[in-house]
Motif scaffolding. Sequence first.
Motif, mmCIF file in Angstrom:
data_model
loop_
_atom_site.group_PDB
_atom_site.id
_atom_site.type_symbol
_atom_site.label_atom_id
_atom_site.label_comp_id
_atom_site.label_asym_id
_atom_site.label_seq_id
_atom_site.Cartn_x
_atom_site.Cartn_y
_atom_site.Cartn_z
ATOM 1 N N SER A 59 -3.950 13.548 43.182
ATOM 2 C CA SER A 59 -4.521 12.425 43.908
ATOM 3 C C SER A 59 -3.752 12.259 45.203
ATOM 4 O O SER A 59 -2.558 12.546 45.274
ATOM 5 N N ASN A 98 -4.769 3.376 48.251
ATOM 6 C CA ASN A 98 -5.319 3.740 46.941
ATOM 7 C C ASN A 98 -5.082 5.215 46.653
ATOM 8 O O ASN A 98 -5.066 6.039 47.564
ATOM 9 N N ILE A 147 -6.648 8.467 45.487
ATOM 10 C CA ILE A 147 -7.993 9.032 45.404
ATOM 11 C C ILE A 147 -7.865 10.473 44.914
ATOM 12 O O ILE A 147 -7.092 11.240 45.493
ATOM 13 N N GLU A 164 -12.494 14.163 45.413
ATOM 14 C CA GLU A 164 -13.425 13.178 45.961
ATOM 15 C C GLU A 164 -13.359 13.083 47.487
ATOM 16 O O GLU A 164 -14.186 12.424 48.103
#
Length: 128
Positions: A87, A93, A95, A99
């Motif tokens: 991530s 955040n 992610i 994505e």
Amino acid sequence: MTELDNFGRLVVKRARDPVFDEIEKILDGTSPPMYRQAVEFFLSTDVSEKDKLKEMALMAIDMSLFYLLHAFEHYSDGDEGCFEIISLRQGGNDIPVRELSDGLAGELVDETGWIDRFSAVRPSKYSE
């Protein structure tokens, strides 16, 4: 530069290029002693064969990274026992890296991809 590009630069600069550099040292006879047998074999190989071997090695490295990135993108959320491996922090955040791209493996090899932008080593024929 985006977080995805930072990730790509890391993949190329810390995984792709150093592996190829080590292979070139083996083929040129300048690698550490632990590769002595490989060095002895390749020192007896003519220049045109060494060039072919370098190209094959570079293709193998690029294909390995391509399929690893493909796995990150396609095998997650419980598929085949995998999980979100990487991530990236974006806007406060975490992610999943898959994505952030519509084709993570393609980020490596497309005409404006990570290899072309970040590598000190030319692209392999696989990525052209």
